[in-house]
Design a protein around this motif. Structure first.
Motif: not given
Lengths: 302, 341
Positions: A150-152, A154, B26, B279, B282, B301, B309, B312-313
């Motif tokens: 989910f982080f990815l 987002i 990213l 996940s 969230v 986000a 953001v 967080f990854v």
């Protein structure tokens, strides 16, 4: 048990059928005998039909325009003109639910096809070639899987604000690893089998062995993965759309219809109940079909 | 044991390296750079922005930029005014030393922002984790004992429901029933971490109930299925039949032979389920306005706060790898064969 019954005299008709067809015939027969899977399959077909041909018929019958907003019709409880009531700007919920279903189902189907394609291609290559191809793929998979998905999602939806089309590509590029792992494992055992050796002895090039000898043998697991994946993609898409990161309004999906309803849930619980039920029913149908197909296509598991 | 931990740590290195590459790609894909935000400042001049870019090393080729991003640039002299002589020391400390950049909306270091939210997230994920593993293994085992009986059927129905019912919808339904209709539990919202004043656990408890229930419901579904399948497989093993046939009591067979072997694969499930929980958090935190990492990530986000953001990854991946390490160590405890090899 299916194997025993198919050896009985009543199935002698199978004798002249090529072996590969025999496999699929038996699978179909097993599905036809499995009542739960048949019901789920029926459920999927009904859902698709409802969402594809339902909206125009309903619009005609009830004289509704799905995008017409009407201040006077806000939050109408279910009534004959609007069977499931209206939302915060007076749009009919039933018609929007079906249009939302179109979007959700389309994303799930196309997304699943794309996910599985990437997974099968990479898994096939890694399993067949082994060596550094395999090492690189395993590295990519373990890396992708170590980031909470989910982080990815987002991050990528923040960078590329999604239309339904980009969303399909994004979920596919992030979700193929499980299929790749599955296919790779299967190919590892398939490539040691005699028919691969025979093909190679006849001088078949690698691509031919992969496409005409290995790929058909992967169809059972591919079909199961496709179905299960489509179900989980419905959940992912609706979750993202619910959070405001997926498909953007006014395009309806079951997820973003709930976002809207959540802000005003004291106005009408009927706005919350239905999208959720649609999501759960759809995911359940896909899940049961996948489960039934697995039993039908892979008798060893039983 | 020590060797096992060391080996796992070494194995994690290529994965961590892969994560930095993905994150950096990213970063490159995200529109604009930290300096371009300065363009909104009326006092920013083009020359000043160029100087800032050079100071941060953003004028360098991609590979150098990746290195700066990873290990910082405070060991190099930088020619900020582009006159040919280096005059300033670099300021970036790099990812490996905890420099994840600065949040665009909060104007504070990303790592600080995320780390201060971790306790709040743990407050709902940790209890859920305990519930999922405690109750999940229990139900899974009982379900295998009662194979195809009524308990088994109920448990399977429960696990199917947990898989197909979207958590955010379940959360909304529970809010409507327990908070709105019955009024037993507070609607949403814990005080923000940034607000002053301590909050006692007792005061917090009512707020925690629904998030924990929803978060557990999804996780328990897959665990029940997993434990059940694993136990059923163990029951079919020859050594279990031997144990039965040499006259051991049922409890002894289960306690000594079945449960331990059935739970071994479950230990490997901890890593992935931790990732699933983060996940899940969230969505849950967003619905219940819980001041943890998950809600912050969504806020970031929606505000297009790219550095935050991105953080967080990385933090999520590191948490996942820690979880994987814990599950490997646990596996070592349960299975002596792993320890010895």
């Amino acid at each position: 048990m299916a194997n025993i019954s198919s050896l009985s005299p009543s199935y002698q008709g199978d004798k002249h059928v090529p072996l590969r067809n025999l496999f699929w015939r038996r699978a179909v027969r097993r599905v036809l005998r499995d009542r739960l899977t048949l019901m789920a399959l029926f459920g999927v077909i009904v859902l698709v039909l409802l969402c594809v041909i339902g909206p125009p018929i309903l619009e005609q019958a009830l004289n509704i325009n799905p995008n017409r907003t009407a201040v006077t019709d806000r939050y109408l409880p279910p009534n004959p003109a609007h069977p499931l009531g209206t939302d915060s700007v007076g749009r009919d919920q039933l018609v929007r639910l079906l249009y939302g279903g179109r979007v959700s189902l389309a994303i799930a189907t196309v997304g699943s096809l794309l996910t599985i394609s990437i997974g099968v291609l990479s898994g096939l290559a890694a399993g067949y070639y082994g060596g550094w191809v395999d090492a690189v793929l395993r590295w990519i998979i373990s890396t992708l899987e170590s980031i909470p998905v989910f982080f990815l999602l987002i991050v990528v939806t923040t960078i590329w604000s999604p239309s339904p089309e980009t969303l399909v590509v994004l979920v596919a590029f992030l979700g193929w690893s499980a299929t790749a792992r599955l296919v790779r494992g299967e190919v590892l055992s398939l490539r040691e089998r005699d028919f691969v050796l025979a093909a190679r002895a006849l001088g078949a090039p690698n691509w031919r062995i992969m496409l005409t000898h290995l790929l058909p043998n992967l169809f059972p697991i591919i079909i199961v993965a496709l179905t299960i994946n489509a179900g989980s993609l419905i959940l992912v898409e609706s979750g993202l759309s619910f959070l405001g990161l997926g498909v953007q309004p006014p395009t309806p999906t079951w997820g973003n219809m709930l976002t809207d309803a959540r802000a005003n849930f004291y106005r009408g619980t009927y706005l919350i109940i239905w999208p959720g039920i649609m999501i759960a029913l759809t995911v359940l149908s896909f899940y049961l079909v996948g489960d039934g197909l697995r039993d039908a296509l892979d008798p060893r598991r039983q | 044991m020590y060797l096992l931990v060391m080996r796992r740590l070494v194995v994690a290195i290529p994965t961590l390296f892969g994560i930095t590459i993905i994150s950096y790609l990213l970063v490159l894909a995200a529109p604009g750079d930290p300096v371009s935000m300065l363009a909104f400042n009326p006092r920013a001049t083009p020359e000043g922005m160029e100087q800032q870019r050079r100071l941060l090393g953003l004028d360098q080729p991609p590979l150098t930029q990746y290195l700066y991003w990873l290990i910082g640039n405070d060991f190099t002299q930088i020619d900020v005014d582009a006159d040919g002589t280096p005059d300033v020391q670099g300021v970036r400390r790099g990812l490996l030393r905890g420099d994840l950049g600065e949040s665009l909306t909060y104007k504070r270091p990303v790592l600080d922002l995320i780390v201060e939210r971790i306790p709040a997230t743990l407050r709902i994920t940790l209890p859920s984790f305990l519930i999922v593993y405690g109750l999940g293994t229990l139900i899974g085992l009982l379900s295998a004992v009662n194979h195809n009986g009524w308990f088994d059927q109920t448990a399977r129905l429960l696990s199917v429901l947990g898989t197909v019912v979207p958590s955010f919808w379940l959360a909304l339904i529970l809010i409507i029933v327990f908070s709105v209709q019955l009024g037993w539990l507070p609607l949403t919202g814990m005080r923000d971490v940034t607000s002053s004043g301590e909050i006692s656990l007792l005061e917090m408890l009512p707020y925690m109930v629904l998030p924990i229930v929803v978060l557990s419901f999804g996780g328990i579904a897959s665990l029940i299925r997993y434990v059940r399948a694993s136990a059923l497989e163990v029951i079919g093993q020859d050594y279990v039949r031997t144990a039965h046939s040499k006259g051991l009591r049922n409890q002894t067979v289960w306690g000594r032979h079945v449960i331990r072997n059935a739970l071994m694969p479950v230990a490997t499930f901890i890593g992935p389920s931790l990732s699933g929980m983060l996940s899940g958090a969230v969505i849950i935190e967003t619905i219940f306005s819980w001041p943890g990492m998950g809600r912050l990530s969504i806020q970031a986000a929606l505000a297009r706060d790219y550095p935050l953001v991105m953080g967080f990854v990385l933090v999520g991946a590191v948490l996942y790898i820690i979880g994987l390490l814990i599950s490997d160590i646990l596996y070592g405890f349960l299975d002596p064969r792993v320890r010895l090899t």
